[in-house]
Design a protein around this motif. Structure first.
Motif, short mmCIF file in Angstrom:
data_model
loop_
_atom_site.label_atom_id
_atom_site.label_comp_id
_atom_site.label_asym_id
_atom_site.label_seq_id
_atom_site.Cartn_x
_atom_site.Cartn_y
_atom_site.Cartn_z
N CYS A 1 -37.84 28.97 15.16
CA CYS A 1 -38.26 29.96 16.15
C CYS A 1 -37.12 30.89 16.52
CB CYS A 1 -38.81 29.27 17.40
SG CYS A 1 -40.41 28.46 17.17
N MET B 1 -38.30 34.68 15.61
CA MET B 1 -39.00 35.43 16.66
C MET B 1 -38.40 36.83 16.83
SD MET B 1 -39.54 32.43 19.54
CE MET B 1 -40.39 33.49 20.71
N ILE C 1 -42.08 26.01 22.32
CA ILE C 1 -41.41 25.44 21.17
C ILE C 1 -41.58 23.93 21.22
CG2 ILE C 1 -39.19 25.13 19.99
CD1 ILE C 1 -38.28 27.77 21.23
#
Length: 335
Positions: A220, A224, A238
């Motif tokens: 992530c 992201m 998460i």
């Protein structure tokens, strides 16, 4: 004169963290300014004639050590959270991408990928820490990097041994200094690096769960467009980052004075913050051309139990200059 043999265990532990942060800065290629050179000794409690004081020797000496390490932390943190790492601020998409790779490794997406705004990519990952305290809380030590702070939270959850937490987290960042380095190790499956990681985490227990969280977190963090960690599924949730990790992230990386928390170390910091900086509120970083909230617009306290855990009785002596001393490494509450 070499005084290394005169170091107390407490000072050795503080110096070790200072040196580890210095090594991380060298990894990033940060120029060594004189004020950022790690000291060989931290502040000691000495009388004017050079002899050690006897009155409150242990407390005052440890408070001085915490204050000295805190002062160095402030200087290094100022560089690490600044765009350009204390140098020239990037001015083009290519320069922002280069800074992302410099900070977090070659696992950062390549130019021309799904990332449209590279300035946003970098700035959303740069912490805006709150005022540094003299309490020596673990999360404050890693407030200069969001990924490192969340990794530390993952590793310290449900661990009561201060020494075990400290040593394991330190060894982890030696082996995996960036999310890219960790992802590369995990990509090997059951290879040598993966086995070494499992061996490192074994004393903590819950090895598979921790590895899954570290995997999701690193993926992530690298992918992201604008990084965030919260409780909204499909937005900023998460896997494995529960109330303790999210509260620590909001407080120590986003500078948010949240209403309440179930973790004793976080709550102690919030109490200290209210006492010494009552007019300082949320200091969320302002990001350019960003229409999506990095965090839910209204934060609700993330309480993992119906009743808040009893606050640790912390004696705050003096002012935030460092005369107060907090018990080292609070136990992370089960998430």
């Amino acid at each position: 004169m070499d005084e290394s043999g005169d170091l107390t265990e407490f000072e050795q532990r503080r110096l070790a963290h200072v040196c580890r942060t210095s090594e991380y800065m060298q990894l990033l290629g940060v120029c060594s300014h004189e004020s950022l050179v790690p000291p060989q000794r931290l502040k000691r409690s000495l009388a004017r004639d050079g002899t050690r004081t006897l009155d409150h020797a242990t407390d005052s000496a440890e408070a001085g050590i915490v204050e000295a390490s805190r002062n160095w932390m402030c200087k290094s943190r100022a560089v690490l959270v600044s765009p350009g790492l204390g140098g020239a601020i990037p001015t083009s998409e290519d320069e922002w991408h280069q800074e992302a790779v410099r900070r977090w490794g070659d696992g950062v997406p390549v130019m021309g990928s799904s990332i449209i705004d590279w300035e946003l990519y970098v700035r959303s990952r740069l912490p805006t820490p709150p005022p540094p305290s003299s309490m020596d809380i673990m999360q404050e030590r890693y407030a200069y990097d969001a990924w490192r702070l969340l990794v530390a939270c993952t590793l310290m959850t449900r661990i009561s041994s201060e020494k075990l937490k400290e040593e394991t987290i330190a060894q982890f960042f030696v082996a995996s200094p960036t999310p890219s380095a960790l992802s590369a190790s995990l990509a090997q499956g059951e290879g040598e690096q993966f086995q070494k990681l499992k061996q490192l985490l074994r004393p903590l227990g819950m090895v598979d769960s921790r590895i899954k969280t570290l995997t999701e977190l690193s993926q992530c963090f690298l992918s992201m467009p604008a990084f965030d960690c919260g409780h909204q599924k499909g937005f900023n949730k998460i896997w494995g980052c529960g109330p303790f990790a999210v509260d620590s992230y909001l407080i120590f990386c986003r500078g948010q004075h949240i209403a309440e928390t179930a973790d004793s170390s976080c709550q102690s910091y919030l109490d200290w913050w209210c006492k010494w900086y009552p007019t300082v509120g949320c200091t969320q970083q302002q990001l350019p051309n960003h229409t999506t909230h990095l965090s839910p617009p209204k934060h609700e306290a993330t309480i993992s139990h119906k009743k808040r855990l009893a606050k640790t009785d912390v004696a705050m002596i003096g002012e935030p200059s460092g005369k107060g001393l907090h018990k080292f490494f609070k136990v992370a509450n089960a998430e």
